[in-house]
Motif scaffolding. Structure first.
Motif, mmCIF file in Angstrom:
data_model
loop_
_atom_site.group_PDB
_atom_site.id
_atom_site.type_symbol
_atom_site.label_atom_id
_atom_site.label_comp_id
_atom_site.label_asym_id
_atom_site.label_seq_id
_atom_site.Cartn_x
_atom_site.Cartn_y
_atom_site.Cartn_z
ATOM 1 N N HIS A 174 27.699 -20.636 -14.467
ATOM 2 C CA HIS A 174 29.074 -21.114 -14.512
ATOM 3 C C HIS A 174 29.354 -21.986 -15.730
ATOM 4 C CE1 HIS A 174 27.017 -24.097 -11.812
ATOM 5 N NE2 HIS A 174 27.703 -24.968 -12.527
ATOM 6 N N TYR A 175 28.345 -22.294 -16.532
ATOM 7 C CA TYR A 175 28.570 -22.847 -17.869
ATOM 8 C C TYR A 175 27.275 -22.799 -18.658
ATOM 9 C CZ TYR A 175 26.609 -27.590 -16.834
ATOM 10 O OH TYR A 175 25.806 -28.668 -16.517
ATOM 11 N N CYS A 176 27.401 -22.932 -19.970
ATOM 12 C CA CYS A 176 26.234 -23.012 -20.847
ATOM 13 C C CYS A 176 26.259 -24.361 -21.556
ATOM 14 C CB CYS A 176 26.236 -21.887 -21.877
ATOM 15 S SG CYS A 176 25.463 -20.372 -21.278
ATOM 16 N N ILE B 146 23.504 -22.542 -16.996
ATOM 17 C CA ILE B 146 23.552 -23.384 -15.806
ATOM 18 C C ILE B 146 24.193 -22.609 -14.655
ATOM 19 C CG2 ILE B 146 24.289 -25.586 -14.871
ATOM 20 C CD1 ILE B 146 22.453 -25.807 -17.329
ATOM 21 N N ALA B 147 23.565 -22.663 -13.485
ATOM 22 C CA ALA B 147 24.061 -21.895 -12.345
ATOM 23 C C ALA B 147 23.781 -22.611 -11.035
ATOM 24 C CB ALA B 147 23.407 -20.514 -12.319
ATOM 25 N N GLY B 148 24.540 -22.229 -10.030
ATOM 26 C CA GLY B 148 24.242 -22.645 -8.667
ATOM 27 C C GLY B 148 23.115 -21.794 -8.120
ATOM 28 N N ARG C 160 32.276 -21.627 -20.512
ATOM 29 C CA ARG C 160 31.536 -20.512 -19.930
ATOM 30 C C ARG C 160 30.551 -19.944 -20.942
ATOM 31 N NH1 ARG C 160 36.099 -16.436 -18.351
ATOM 32 N NH2 ARG C 160 37.409 -18.269 -18.669
ATOM 33 N N CYS C 161 29.512 -19.283 -20.464
ATOM 34 C CA CYS C 161 28.517 -18.688 -21.347
ATOM 35 C C CYS C 161 29.100 -17.485 -22.074
ATOM 36 C CB CYS C 161 27.285 -18.247 -20.548
ATOM 37 S SG CYS C 161 26.410 -19.597 -19.739
ATOM 38 N N PRO C 162 28.708 -17.260 -23.331
ATOM 39 C CA PRO C 162 29.184 -16.100 -24.056
ATOM 40 C C PRO C 162 28.752 -14.819 -23.330
ATOM 41 C CG PRO C 162 28.131 -17.645 -25.545
ATOM 42 C CD PRO C 162 27.839 -18.121 -24.155
ATOM 43 N N SER C 163 29.616 -13.844 -23.311
ATOM 44 C CA SER C 163 29.297 -12.591 -22.637
ATOM 45 C C SER C 163 28.433 -11.694 -23.526
ATOM 46 C CB SER C 163 30.580 -11.855 -22.261
ATOM 47 O OG SER C 163 31.379 -11.635 -23.388
#
Length: 246
Positions: free
Chosen positions: A105-107, A202-204, A243-246
């Motif tokens: 959900h974010y970098c 970063i993730a849940g 958000r993380c780059p795709s």
């Protein structure tokens, strides 16, 4: 960040079907990591808090928050004390053996903070006292990149920051967004932002193998990212889309 110490044994995670029947999902967080999860008075706030609440609402569920020490979060997940953890955990292979990570959900990454402007890079940490939060990924990364005199572990990230501010450490390694907020919030401390040492997704996390719950959350997260909700929350906290780059 992520908890390093995980339990060898696990219990059966509550299936998504049971969660839907109950109407409530139990989510644990640290509550001590601004701007991601923290208390404003008695109210739990932060980027991750608002984002999780938006995603869970999209899932059609109520959210029950649990807050406790960061280094206990993933262990409690393995004991089925809650259904999910959302507390700035970095994805690593070691942790993925013990829990099932959700979509990032974010970098972000670990940054050096010091009161000495000469301490900016990994090489500058050689022979220095470095403060970090217990259970975070930062200790391993610092050891891989440099040879500090000592790595001082503190129960909360704010304790590590205080160690730097009071001269008990030469540097503090923390999330880059946490570092920026701390520098802006306390200009009198004269903290200096150094280099980004490493980048993390970063993730849940949910219980190992709880695929139905992970799939449902990931689907709702993707919808929130697509409809502008994510960008609005991220911009409010950081002035940008994290958000993380795709």
């Amino acid at each position: 960040m992520a908890s390093i110490v995980l339990l060898a044994g696990t219990t059966q995670a509550r299936p998504y079907e049971n969660i839907r029947e109950s109407g409530t999902i139990r989510v644990a967080t640290g509550g001590e990591f601004p701007p991601f999860n923290y208390f404003e008075g008695r109210k739990l706030s932060g980027f991750e808090i608002e984002l999780a609440e938006a995603v869970v609402k999209r899932m059609g569920l109520e959210l029950e928050w649990k807050t406790l020490g960061f280094d206990s979060l993933l262990a409690g997940l393995q004991q089925d004390r809650w259904d999910m953890v959302i507390s700035s955990h970095g994805i690593t292979e070691v942790r993925a053996k013990a829990v099932t990570f959700l979509a990032p959900h974010y970098c972000s990454g670990g940054s050096i903070v010091s009161r000495d402007p000469a301490i900016r890079s990994a090489a500058d940490l050689n022979g220095k006292q470095v403060a970090i939060q217990t259970g975070s990924t930062y200790a391993d990364n610092v050891r891989q990149l440099t040879t500090p005199k000592d790595i001082k572990n503190y129960p909360q990230d704010r304790d590590a920051r205080t160690a730097l501010a009071t001269g008990r450490a030469d540097a503090w390694v923390t999330d880059k967004f946490v570092a920026l907020e701390a520098i802006q919030a306390a200009p009198a401390a004269k903290l200096q932002l150094g280099d980004l040492l490493f980048v993390e997704k970063i993730a849940g996390a949910v219980g190992k193998g709880n695929a139905d719950l992970a799939d449902a959350y990931n689907k709702a997260l993707a919808e929130v990212m697509a409809d502008g909700t994510y960008q609005a929350i991220s911009t409010r906290y950081f002035g940008e889309d994290v958000r993380c780059p795709s």
